[in-house]
Enzyme design. Structure first.
Site, PDB file in Angstrom:
ATOM      1  N   SER A   1      -1.353  -0.477  -7.611  1.00 24.58           N
ATOM      2  CA  SER A   1      -0.657  -0.425  -6.325  1.00 24.58           C
ATOM      3  C   SER A   1      -0.638   0.988  -5.751  1.00 24.58           C
ATOM      4  CB  SER A   1       0.783  -0.924  -6.521  1.00 24.58           C
ATOM      5  OG  SER A   1       1.588  -0.636  -5.401  1.00 24.58           O
TER       6      SER A   1
ATOM      7  N   HIS B   1       2.240   1.809  -9.934  1.00 20.86           N
ATOM      8  CA  HIS B   1       2.224   2.251  -8.544  1.00 20.86           C
ATOM      9  C   HIS B   1       1.854   3.719  -8.460  1.00 20.86           C
ATOM     10  CE1 HIS B   1       3.038   2.369  -4.299  1.00 20.86           C
ATOM     11  NE2 HIS B   1       3.817   3.419  -4.478  1.00 20.86           N
ATOM     12  N   SER B   2       0.913   4.044  -7.559  1.00 16.72           N
ATOM     13  CA  SER B   2       0.490   5.410  -7.300  1.00 16.72           C
ATOM     14  C   SER B   2      -0.008   6.052  -8.602  1.00 16.72           C
ATOM     15  CB  SER B   2       1.643   6.191  -6.661  1.00 16.72           C
ATOM     16  OG  SER B   2       1.191   7.390  -6.079  1.00 16.72           O
ATOM     17  N   MET B   3       0.583   7.145  -9.064  1.00 17.26           N
ATOM     18  CA  MET B   3       0.157   7.731 -10.328  1.00 17.26           C
ATOM     19  C   MET B   3       0.184   6.692 -11.442  1.00 17.26           C
ATOM     20  SD  MET B   3       1.746  10.933 -12.536  1.00 17.26           S
ATOM     21  CE  MET B   3       2.998   9.995 -13.413  1.00 17.26           C
TER      22      MET B   3
END
Length: 256
Positions: free
Chosen positions: A122, A95-97
């Site tokens: 994500s 997720h994200s990073m």
């Protein structure tokens, strides 16, 4: 295959070990996040899936360790730590990073002749989609304001300024890693990619998420769910269902 001594338990956390599961899910946290963010995923999927959550340096019980504020270096270290965990099919979720770290770790596994069965990316725009961001250059109050605006941190932590400031070094380092990351031109993975994004995510538009298709030579699909950058806090059941369906399909016996 036995677990490599390259990992001494610092990098790979198993909250609900499932040693007999036919599939392993590796989860990569967001900026400022920790392995424990994925504890509900491990609880929901065990014992059908062996869930491993990556713990980056500089947070929780690794808070005294030097930060790794470069995505490539972090991916190198995670790849090294995960060697030996590929004794069964792997799926990556970031997720994200964490999506960028998962992408780069997948590339490293594929260079070795392995790799995940699928990468779930994500809440992160495609590796080739850049914005001019400089959160890591803000003062402490500026970073705290950014974190609060994303609503991805435990509400108890957001209300405790002292605790929040304790994780500032990790947050700053992670933001530096993300904001200075530049993918190699034409970088791809061979595994299929599933992009997930909230329909009101200020950090990733649907078009930016759709561009993950340019970074795989395998299949691609896009799922848009209600919510902002941390849509998955409220839509965890939907995300876990998607993961479970993929893993079940991959683990099912193949017909002749």
């Amino acid at each position: 295959m036995s677990v490599s001594p390259a990992d001494d338990g610092l990098w790979c956390r198993r909250f609900h070990p499932a040693p007999d599961a036919p599939h392993r899910l590796v989860c990569f946290p967001h900026a400022g996040g920790s392995a424990s963010y994925y504890l509900p995923v491990a609880a929901a999927l065990s014992p059908r899936v062996d869930v491993v959550a990556v713990q980056y340096p500089g947070r929780q019980d690794r808070r005294a360790e030097p930060l790794l504020d470069d995505i490539g270096t972090l991916a190198d270290r995670v790849h090294e730590a995960l060697r030996g965990w590929d004794d069964r099919p792997l799926t990556f979720f970031g997720h994200s990073m964490g999506a960028l770290v998962a992408f780069e770790v997948a590339r490293r596994f594929e260079r070795d002749g392995g790799g995940p069965t699928r990468l779930f990316a994500s809440g992160r725009r495609a590796p080739s989609r850049y914005r001019d961001e400089n959160v890591h250059r803000r003062d402490d109050d500026g970073i705290i304001a950014e974190v609060k605006s994303m609503s991805g941190t435990d509400d108890r932590l957001l209300g405790d300024d002292e605790l929040l400031r304790m994780i500032l070094p990790a947050l700053r380092g992670d933001y530096r890693a993300v904001e200075t990351y530049r993918a190699e031109p034409g970088a791809t993975v061979a595994c299929p990619v599933s992009a997930l994004v909230g329909d009101d995510d200020p950090k990733t538009t649907v078009d930016e998420a759709r561009d993950w298709e340019r970074h795989t030579t395998g299949g691609f699909d896009l799922t848009v769910l209600p919510g902002g950058h941390f849509y998955l806090n409220d839509r965890a059941a939907d995300v876990i269902k998607l993961l479970g369906e993929h893993i079940a399909a991959h683990s099912a016996p193949q017909s002749a």
